[in-house]
Each structure stands twice: as C-alpha cells, then as structure tokens.
Design a protein around this motif. Structure first.
Motif, PDB file in Angstrom:
ATOM      1  N   MET A 333       0.810  -1.208   0.000  1.00 58.07           N
ATOM      2  CA  MET A 333       0.000   0.000   0.000  1.00 58.07           C
ATOM      3  C   MET A 333       0.850   1.267   0.000  1.00 58.07           C
ATOM      4  O   MET A 333       0.496   2.249  -0.654  1.00 58.07           O
ATOM      5  N   MET A 334       1.982   1.236   0.686  1.00 56.24           N
ATOM      6  CA  MET A 334       2.797   2.440   0.808  1.00 56.24           C
ATOM      7  C   MET A 334       3.631   2.704  -0.438  1.00 56.24           C
ATOM      8  O   MET A 334       3.683   3.828  -0.940  1.00 56.24           O
ATOM      9  N   VAL A 335       4.336   1.697  -0.951  1.00 52.43           N
ATOM     10  CA  VAL A 335       5.278   1.922  -2.054  1.00 52.43           C
ATOM     11  C   VAL A 335       5.010   1.066  -3.279  1.00 52.43           C
ATOM     12  O   VAL A 335       5.719   1.159  -4.273  1.00 52.43           O
ATOM     13  N   GLY A 336       3.994   0.187  -3.215  1.00 50.27           N
ATOM     14  CA  GLY A 336       3.619  -0.579  -4.400  1.00 50.27           C
ATOM     15  C   GLY A 336       4.490  -1.779  -4.698  1.00 50.27           C
ATOM     16  O   GLY A 336       4.394  -2.346  -5.798  1.00 50.27           O
ATOM     17  N   ILE A 337       5.341  -2.213  -3.769  1.00 50.45           N
ATOM     18  CA  ILE A 337       6.151  -3.408  -3.994  1.00 50.45           C
ATOM     19  C   ILE A 337       5.276  -4.622  -3.712  1.00 50.45           C
ATOM     20  O   ILE A 337       4.991  -4.950  -2.565  1.00 50.45           O
ATOM     21  N   SER A 338       4.820  -5.280  -4.764  1.00 50.96           N
ATOM     22  CA  SER A 338       3.823  -6.347  -4.628  1.00 50.96           C
ATOM     23  C   SER A 338       4.380  -7.734  -4.880  1.00 50.96           C
ATOM     24  O   SER A 338       3.678  -8.730  -4.685  1.00 50.96           O
ATOM     25  N   GLU A 339       5.633  -7.829  -5.304  1.00 54.03           N
ATOM     26  CA  GLU A 339       6.170  -9.109  -5.746  1.00 54.03           C
ATOM     27  C   GLU A 339       6.173 -10.212  -4.683  1.00 54.03           C
ATOM     28  O   GLU A 339       5.936 -11.374  -5.017  1.00 54.03           O
ATOM     29  N   PRO A 340       6.431  -9.928  -3.387  1.00 54.20           N
ATOM     30  CA  PRO A 340       6.424 -11.028  -2.415  1.00 54.20           C
ATOM     31  C   PRO A 340       5.113 -11.811  -2.402  1.00 54.20           C
ATOM     32  O   PRO A 340       5.117 -13.034  -2.415  1.00 54.20           O
ATOM     33  N   ILE A 341       3.987 -11.100  -2.397  1.00 51.59           N
ATOM     34  CA  ILE A 341       2.703 -11.798  -2.413  1.00 51.59           C
ATOM     35  C   ILE A 341       2.447 -12.417  -3.782  1.00 51.59           C
ATOM     36  O   ILE A 341       2.009 -13.569  -3.895  1.00 51.59           O
ATOM     37  N   GLU A 342       2.726 -11.669  -4.834  1.00 52.41           N
ATOM     38  CA  GLU A 342       2.500 -12.191  -6.184  1.00 52.41           C
ATOM     39  C   GLU A 342       3.287 -13.469  -6.423  1.00 52.41           C
ATOM     40  O   GLU A 342       2.757 -14.448  -6.969  1.00 52.41           O
ATOM     41  N   TYR A 343       4.532 -13.477  -6.030  1.00 49.33           N
ATOM     42  CA  TYR A 343       5.375 -14.650  -6.289  1.00 49.33           C
ATOM     43  C   TYR A 343       5.028 -15.816  -5.374  1.00 49.33           C
ATOM     44  O   TYR A 343       5.299 -16.972  -5.709  1.00 49.33           O
ATOM     45  N   THR A 344       4.403 -15.532  -4.244  1.00 48.78           N
ATOM     46  CA  THR A 344       3.963 -16.618  -3.373  1.00 48.78           C
ATOM     47  C   THR A 344       2.957 -17.501  -4.102  1.00 48.78           C
ATOM     48  O   THR A 344       3.106 -18.716  -4.175  1.00 48.78           O
ATOM     49  N   PHE A 345       1.908 -16.893  -4.691  1.00 46.20           N
ATOM     50  CA  PHE A 345       0.935 -17.740  -5.377  1.00 46.20           C
ATOM     51  C   PHE A 345       1.345 -18.055  -6.811  1.00 46.20           C
ATOM     52  O   PHE A 345       0.844 -19.010  -7.412  1.00 46.20           O
ATOM     53  N   LEU A 346       2.290 -17.298  -7.400  1.00 49.12           N
ATOM     54  CA  LEU A 346       2.816 -17.669  -8.716  1.00 49.12           C
ATOM     55  C   LEU A 346       3.522 -19.017  -8.645  1.00 49.12           C
ATOM     56  O   LEU A 346       3.313 -19.894  -9.489  1.00 49.12           O
ATOM     57  N   PHE A 347       4.368 -19.195  -7.638  1.00 42.65           N
ATOM     58  CA  PHE A 347       5.113 -20.439  -7.510  1.00 42.65           C
ATOM     59  C   PHE A 347       4.221 -21.591  -7.060  1.00 42.65           C
ATOM     60  O   PHE A 347       4.419 -22.730  -7.445  1.00 42.65           O
ATOM     61  N   ILE A 348       3.226 -21.296  -6.216  1.00 35.78           N
ATOM     62  CA  ILE A 348       2.357 -22.349  -5.691  1.00 35.78           C
ATOM     63  C   ILE A 348       1.323 -22.776  -6.730  1.00 35.78           C
ATOM     64  O   ILE A 348       1.046 -23.959  -6.905  1.00 35.78           O
ATOM     65  N   ALA A 349       0.746 -21.807  -7.412  1.00 32.49           N
ATOM     66  CA  ALA A 349      -0.333 -22.100  -8.370  1.00 32.49           C
ATOM     67  C   ALA A 349      -0.211 -21.165  -9.573  1.00 32.49           C
ATOM     68  O   ALA A 349      -0.889 -20.131  -9.637  1.00 32.49           O
ATOM     69  N   PRO A 350       0.624 -21.511 -10.552  1.00 31.56           N
ATOM     70  CA  PRO A 350       0.801 -20.649 -11.733  1.00 31.56           C
ATOM     71  C   PRO A 350      -0.508 -20.351 -12.451  1.00 31.56           C
ATOM     72  O   PRO A 350      -0.694 -19.244 -12.964  1.00 31.56           O
ATOM     73  N   ALA A 351      -1.416 -21.329 -12.484  1.00 28.98           N
ATOM     74  CA  ALA A 351      -2.695 -21.107 -13.171  1.00 28.98           C
ATOM     75  C   ALA A 351      -3.494 -20.001 -12.496  1.00 28.98           C
ATOM     76  O   ALA A 351      -4.195 -19.225 -13.164  1.00 28.98           O
ATOM     77  N   LEU A 352      -3.396 -19.919 -11.169  1.00 29.92           N
ATOM     78  CA  LEU A 352      -4.082 -18.856 -10.433  1.00 29.92           C
ATOM     79  C   LEU A 352      -3.514 -17.497 -10.819  1.00 29.92           C
ATOM     80  O   LEU A 352      -4.254 -16.518 -10.979  1.00 29.92           O
ATOM     81  N   TYR A 353      -2.203 -17.419 -10.968  1.00 27.25           N
ATOM     82  CA  TYR A 353      -1.551 -16.151 -11.323  1.00 27.25           C
ATOM     83  C   TYR A 353      -1.915 -15.735 -12.755  1.00 27.25           C
ATOM     84  O   TYR A 353      -2.397 -14.630 -12.990  1.00 27.25           O
ATOM     85  N   PHE A 354      -1.668 -16.644 -13.711  1.00 30.20           N
ATOM     86  CA  PHE A 354      -1.828 -16.291 -15.118  1.00 30.20           C
ATOM     87  C   PHE A 354      -3.293 -16.276 -15.565  1.00 30.20           C
ATOM     88  O   PHE A 354      -3.676 -15.463 -16.400  1.00 30.20           O
ATOM     89  N   GLY A 355      -4.101 -17.177 -15.002  1.00 24.72           N
ATOM     90  CA  GLY A 355      -5.474 -17.298 -15.472  1.00 24.72           C
ATOM     91  C   GLY A 355      -6.485 -16.463 -14.719  1.00 24.72           C
ATOM     92  O   GLY A 355      -7.563 -16.159 -15.250  1.00 24.72           O
TER      93      GLY A 355
END
Length: 538
Positions: A333-355
């Motif tokens: 929310m403060m600086v827009g660095i979203s990758e930690p959360i994004e990469y958490t579910f990207l690695f766990i469930a790629p279909a959730l990320y991309f689809g």
C-alpha cells in the motif's frame, strides 16, 4: 530453443537497464507536484519561499526536458560490463554526436527549423495534414535541431555505446597510437559510428514514426479493450522480467499520446500528468493513463488476497501468518512493492496467477478508466503531492471501488485456495516453517541497509558464492526490485530454496543462464556491494 532463451535473457537485461534512468523520474512527481502547488496556489510571487519552490519545480521540469540524455547515460552505464564510467560518457557523447549528425545531414537536404515550419511546408505544396505530420518529426534537443525521437534516441545511443564499450574497452594499439587505446578507442569509434547511424536514421526514423502514429491510433481507438490488454499483459510479463517493455512506450513516448500544456508539448501519459501537475490551468489529470488501475489492486486487491491467505491458514498458525502478512500489506500500500505476495501464489499455483490474477488486474485498469478516476500516483507514498493540489483529483468512485476490489480479490483467492487446497503460508502442519517470503526480509526492506551475515561473510559475499563465485559471473545489473545476474554455468548456482531461506531473497526468476533475484527496494545498494565484491576478486 537456445537462441530464444538468449534473446529472452537479453530482453530482460535491457528491460532492467531502462529502469535505471527512471529512478530520476521518481522525484519528478514530488518536485513538480508540490513545488507547483505552492507557486501556483499558495505562495504569492515575489516571495523568497515562492522562488525556492519554483526552483524545485524547475528541477523537475529539467529532468523531463532531457529524458533522452538520462536514458543514453543510464542504459550505457548499466549495460557496460567494465569501465562503466567511460560507458556512460560514451552514451552521452554519442547522443550529441548522433543528433548533430542528423542535423547536418538534414541541412544538406534542405531541412532546418525554418524550412520544416508548417507555413513553409504549405508554401511548397504540402497539404495541411502532411505539413503537420512532417513538422512533428522535428524538434530541438539540447540546442540541436534534429528528429523528435523522445527517449528512443537515448535508448539507441545507450545500447550502441554499451556495445562499443564492451567490445573495445581493452583494445590495444601500436605504441605510436597507444594514447588512443582502451576506453579512448571506444570514444574514437563512437565518433565514427555516429555518422552512418545519423544517415541511416534520417531515412528510417520517418518510417518508424509512421508506425508509432499507427500504434497510437490503435491504442486510442481500441478504448477499454486496449486498456484491458495492457493491464493483463503488464502482469503476464512480470515473471519474465520484461513487463517494462510494454509500459515504457505508453508512459514516456508519444505512443501514449501527446498534449500541449502551457505551450509545451508533453509525450507519454506519465509526462502528460507531470505537465498537468505543474500547470495552474489544468483542472485534473488524464483518466486514460494506464496506471490508475494499480491503485485498485495495490491498495485493495492484493491486501484482499493477503487476507484470504490469513483466513485460510490453520487456526494455530494464524498469529504467525499475520506477522508476515501485515508488513507485506503495508509495503504494497505504501510503495507498491507487490512481488512477495505475487510470487507466493505464482510459484504455488501458476494457473491462479496467469489465469485469474492477471486478468483481474487488467479489469482493474478498465474499471478505473471507466469510472474516470483521475489521480496522480498509485501507492500511498507517491500520492502525497495530491494533498497540495486536491482540486485536480477526481476519485470519488474509489470510495466504493476500493472495498469492492478488496472483496473480489478476497473471495476469489479464498475460493481457489480452498477448492484446490493450495499450500499458501499457514496451511502446512503446525510444526512446519511458515514463510510468505519472511517478516525478517520485509523488516530489512524497510531498513534498507541492514545486512545479515553467516559465518563472518556479508550478504553480498554470499550472493557471489551462491552464483558459483566471481569467475562464474558474467554480468551484474538491477532494476527497481531485482538483482539481475548472467552466469557462465547455471549448474554452479544454488537452488531457489537457498536464495529464499538463506540469502534473504523474496523470489527467484531464472531463464537459462539469466537470473533475477528479487530483493525489493534495497536492491540498488545491494547491487553496488555485489560489484564491490567482484572488483576485489579481479
């Protein structure tokens, strides 16, 4: 296949290099937004405080006025493997030599500031439209009459200068000419290269400019469909590290549109918004800016996903999950660095990320544009200038859009986590380690400079070792959040789990011998220290 991987690696490196000059642009919004608010509305002219704030605004507009220069220097510096200072100087030198070459060659063909004026073109038989289009090709760059190429001239010169520096910075010449050896030979070669570059560009750029006009027309005419495609692609390309390639033309070139503000032509949506921020006449910001959608998923959407991760965790693990979710949400929310959360579910469930996630982000851009949200900045820290010019902000729809976005992301992520039993943090057995990417890592992002050590070695030293040692590292660079490294032999690089568990990384993206290690906002300082370690090992 190998050639495709190498091309992707080069695109990733180039994408990261483009982020370096953008660091300068981060301060533009603050200087122009806050400075202009005081000079236009708050402090009367003639006051010394008015003059000081006017100076800050001037610095911001100066940065905007010399974008090709910053890109030439920044790209050349970043992509130069050795003698980076000389590489940066080469980029600056080539930019001026290149533009001067175009000016002289165009002059020999009869084109100068007078002959390319619309009235002059009409007088020799050009139609009104053709005269306007031809006139738009030309501009004045640092006092040189040349093509109006925007940041493209800087990117081209930066790339060529870096290539020349990497190729010839160790060039040896016979004793008689030894003065021109090495880095001096690079500058000499760049002066020679600038001539054919200018001649070729004279004939090629008008064709490219026509293509850019067509692209601009397509984006403009495609409306919300184009906005959705952009927003979705921006996230789809993020894991590959080349998402900047589609955002930059829209943000900083005429591909994103043009607008005349207070007698100055601004190109690209970000530049236009800076111009509007600094104008006393502007009543608001453009709504089709390809950035406002980020407000929805960075301030509401991803926090909703984080809450879904908390809600679906085992009850006995929720306290621990909260300790890692809360810092992550604050950072988003403060600086827009979203990758930690994004990469958490990207690695766990790629279909959730991309689809699911990427299209949801595309939809966020569409909804923000559809409801005419007009605000400068997309994270809370970068929205501060809006407090000084609230009359330019039109964002009442955020009152209901933010909670709605939060709810959509929360229920969608909760559904998929439960439906497919995704092992997000806290859903493991109680005796297993719970990691988002870790609270410690986020505390270190906040403190920026703090370094952990293991067995007496600093983090940069351990990073070099993790890549197989200094001899295995070919190139080191970074973008806003990622350490980018190219290695000779990928078998010498440690596993992804070691990066995240022992080397404080938030995530790992790899493509053959090209690696992107996500460290968040402290990556710039960390990259410098890694280079220092490499210099000691030479």
């Amino acid at each position: 296949m190998k050639n495709k991987l190498n091309l992707r690696g080069k695109l990733q490196t180039f994408s990261g290099a483009m982020m370096v000059p953008v660091i300068l642009l981060v301060i533009v919004g603050f200087y122009v937004g806050i400075g202009s608010a005081f000079t236009n509305y708050i402090i009367p002219k003639g006051n010394i405080i008015h003059t000081v704030f006017d100076m800050f605004s001037g610095v911001g507009f100066m940065i905007m006025g010399y974008l090709p220069l910053w890109f030439a220097v920044g790209v050349a510096f970043t992509l130069s493997k050795k003698e980076k200072g000389w590489g940066a100087l080469g980029g600056l030198f080539l930019l001026f030599a290149f533009n001067k070459g175009i000016s002289v060659y165009a002059g020999s063909m009869g084109w100068d500031e007078t002959s390319t004026a619309v009235d002059s073109l009409l007088a020799i038989g050009y139609s009104q439209m053709d005269a306007l289009n031809f006139n738009s090709l030309w501009s004045n760059v640092a006092g040189i009459f040349t093509f109006d190429m925007g940041i493209f001239s800087g990117l081209i010169c930066g790339l060529v200068a870096a290539w020349a520096n990497n190729k010839w910075n160790e060039k040896e010449l016979p004793m008689m000419f030894s003065f021109f050896s090495g880095t001096k030979f690079v500058i000499l070669m760049l002066s020679l290269i600038s001539v054919p570059m200018a001649i070729v560009t004279y004939y090629v750029w008008p064709v490219i400019a026509d293509g850019l006009h067509f692209l601009t027309s397509f984006i403009t005419s495609s409306g919300l469909v184009g906005t959705f495609v952009f927003g979705t692609l921006d996230k789809l390309l993020l894991p590959f590290g080349i998402h900047h390639l589609i955002a930059f033309p829209l943000e900083y070139t005429r591909v994103g549109g043009t607008m005349m503000i207070d007698g100055t032509l601004f190109e690209g949506v970000r530049n236009i918004m800076v111009g509007q921020s600094g104008s006393a006449e502007a009543a608001g910001y453009i709504t089709r800016n390809f950035t406002t959608g980020r407000v929805l998923f960075q301030i509401a959407g991803l926090p909703g996903a984080a809450c879904a991760i908390y809600a679906t965790a085992r009850k006995e693990n929720r306290k621990k999950v909260l300790s890692i979710v809360l810092p992550a949400v604050v950072t988003i929310m403060m600086v827009g660095i979203s990758e930690p959360i994004e990469y958490t579910f990207l690695f766990i469930a790629p279909a959730l990320y991309f689809g699911v996630y990427a299209p949801l982000c595309g939809l966020s851009y569409v909804i923000a544009e559809l409801t005419a949200v007009s605000i400068n900045g997309n994270a809370l820290l970068f929205m501060i200038p809006n407090l000084f010019q609230p009359q330019k902000v039109h964002a009442m729809s955020l009152i209901y859009l933010l909670p709605l976005t939060f709810a959509v992301y929360f229920f969608v992520f909760r559904f998929f986590i439960m439906k497919f039993n995704l092992k997000t943090p806290g859903r493991e057995a109680a005796n297993q380690e719970i990691k988002f990417m870790s609270k410690k890592e986020y505390n270190e992002i906040k403190n920026a400079e703090k370094e952990a050590s293991t067995e007496g070695e600093s983090l940069p030293e351990r990073i070099v070792e993790a890549f197989g040692g200094a001899d295995n590292i070919v190139e080191v660079s970074c973008c806003a959040t990622r350490l980018r490294v190219t290695v000779k032999d990928k078998t010498g690089v440690v596993d992804d789990n070691i990066w995240k568990n022992d080397l404080e990384a938030l995530g790992v993206v790899k493509n053959n011998t090209n690696y992107q290690i996500i460290y968040g906002t402290r990556v710039t300082t960390l990259t410098t220290k890694v280079r220092d370690v490499l210099d000691k090992n030479e």
